[in-house]
Design a protein around this motif. Structure first.
Motif, short mmCIF file in Angstrom:
data_model
loop_
_atom_site.label_atom_id
_atom_site.label_comp_id
_atom_site.label_asym_id
_atom_site.label_seq_id
_atom_site.Cartn_x
_atom_site.Cartn_y
_atom_site.Cartn_z
N ALA A 48 -4.62 -3.13 7.09
CA ALA A 48 -5.64 -2.08 7.12
C ALA A 48 -5.14 -0.86 7.90
O ALA A 48 -5.39 0.28 7.49
CB ALA A 48 -6.92 -2.62 7.75
N GLU A 49 -4.42 -1.09 8.99
CA GLU A 49 -3.86 0.04 9.75
C GLU A 49 -2.83 0.79 8.90
O GLU A 49 -2.79 2.01 8.91
CB GLU A 49 -3.23 -0.45 11.05
CG GLU A 49 -4.23 -0.75 12.13
CD GLU A 49 -5.13 0.44 12.45
OE1 GLU A 49 -4.62 1.56 12.66
OE2 GLU A 49 -6.36 0.26 12.49
N ARG A 56 -9.56 -4.45 4.90
CA ARG A 56 -9.98 -4.06 6.25
C ARG A 56 -10.57 -5.19 7.08
O ARG A 56 -10.40 -5.21 8.29
CB ARG A 56 -10.95 -2.89 6.19
CG ARG A 56 -12.26 -3.24 5.56
CD ARG A 56 -13.18 -2.07 5.48
NE ARG A 56 -14.35 -2.48 4.71
CZ ARG A 56 -15.31 -1.72 4.39
NH1 ARG A 56 -15.30 -0.46 4.78
NH2 ARG A 56 -16.33 -2.17 3.71
N ALA A 111 -2.79 0.92 5.66
CA ALA A 111 -3.53 1.60 4.58
C ALA A 111 -4.12 2.92 5.08
O ALA A 111 -4.06 3.94 4.38
CB ALA A 111 -4.62 0.69 4.02
N LYS A 112 -4.67 2.92 6.30
CA LYS A 112 -5.22 4.16 6.86
C LYS A 112 -4.10 5.19 7.09
O LYS A 112 -4.27 6.37 6.78
CB LYS A 112 -5.96 3.89 8.17
CG LYS A 112 -7.31 3.24 7.97
CD LYS A 112 -8.15 3.26 9.22
CE LYS A 112 -7.56 2.46 10.34
NZ LYS A 112 -8.46 2.32 11.50
N ILE A 126 -6.87 4.25 0.14
CA ILE A 126 -8.24 4.00 0.60
C ILE A 126 -8.83 2.78 -0.10
O ILE A 126 -9.58 2.01 0.50
CB ILE A 126 -9.14 5.25 0.47
CG1 ILE A 126 -10.37 5.14 1.39
CG2 ILE A 126 -9.58 5.51 -0.94
CD1 ILE A 126 -10.09 5.30 2.83
N TRP A 174 -7.41 -0.17 1.63
CA TRP A 174 -8.07 -0.31 2.93
C TRP A 174 -9.42 -1.01 2.78
O TRP A 174 -9.75 -1.89 3.58
CB TRP A 174 -8.24 1.06 3.58
CG TRP A 174 -8.92 0.97 4.92
CD1 TRP A 174 -8.37 0.55 6.09
CD2 TRP A 174 -10.28 1.28 5.20
NE1 TRP A 174 -9.32 0.59 7.10
CE2 TRP A 174 -10.49 1.04 6.58
CE3 TRP A 174 -11.34 1.75 4.43
CZ2 TRP A 174 -11.72 1.23 7.18
CZ3 TRP A 174 -12.57 1.96 5.06
CH2 TRP A 174 -12.74 1.69 6.41
N VAL A 189 0.84 -1.20 0.00
CA VAL A 189 0.00 0.00 0.00
C VAL A 189 0.87 1.25 0.00
O VAL A 189 0.58 2.22 -0.71
CB VAL A 189 -1.02 0.01 1.17
CG1 VAL A 189 -0.36 0.20 2.50
CG2 VAL A 189 -2.07 1.10 0.94
#
Length: 149
Positions: A58-59, A51, A61-62, A44, A47, A20
């Motif tokens: 996911a963390e 997610r 990606a955020k 996004i 994510w 990512v």
């Protein structure tokens, strides 16, 4: 294998997390830094894909989304300040029959250096984040506004 919050990280999850950051960096680069919002879009999208399956990825990606959007906003701010100061310098140069050009040239140089610094930081921090993600470590980008938490 590394663990985060008692969760064993698979190779796939670490690849998603590192990917990512690199994907967002490449998207920002190939759409030009001033249209670098593409990096945030990539983050996004990743994510949304990971997610529910990969909390570690996911963390990342955020965090990547927040960083890319922040850097895009910083670049926009630098351009706006440059335009305002540039127009002011042109008007002042005309009004002072060229004397204000002595001030205008350094202003342009400062804006160009600021944009170059933003681009370099974007690359350096993106690579560091990808390396940390692949190693199974969390990473918080510096200079980042937190839009997604």
């Amino acid at each position: 294998m590394e663990t985060i919050e008692n969760h064993a990280l698979s190779q796939e999850e670490r690849l998603w997390a590192a990917g990512v950051h690199l994907g967002a960096l490449l998207a920002a680069f190939f759409t030009s830094w001033m249209v670098g919002i593409a990096g945030a879009v990539v983050a996004i999208c990743v994510w949304f894909v990971v997610r529910d399956r990969h909390p570690f990825a996911a963390e990342h990606a955020k965090e990547c989304f927040n960083f890319n959007l922040s850097m895009f906003l910083y670049a926009c701010l630098a351009v706006i300040v440059g335009l305002v100061l540039g127009v002011g310098a042109v008007i002042a140069t005309i009004a002072t029959l060229g004397l204000a050009a002595l001030v205008a040239a350094p202003v342009v140089l400062v804006i160009v250096v600021a944009l170059a610094a933003i681009a370099v930081l974007w690359v350096v921090f993106g690579i560091i984040a990808a390396m940390k993600a692949y190693e199974g470590q969390s990473y918080r980008y510096p200079m980042t506004m937190r839009f997604l938490k």
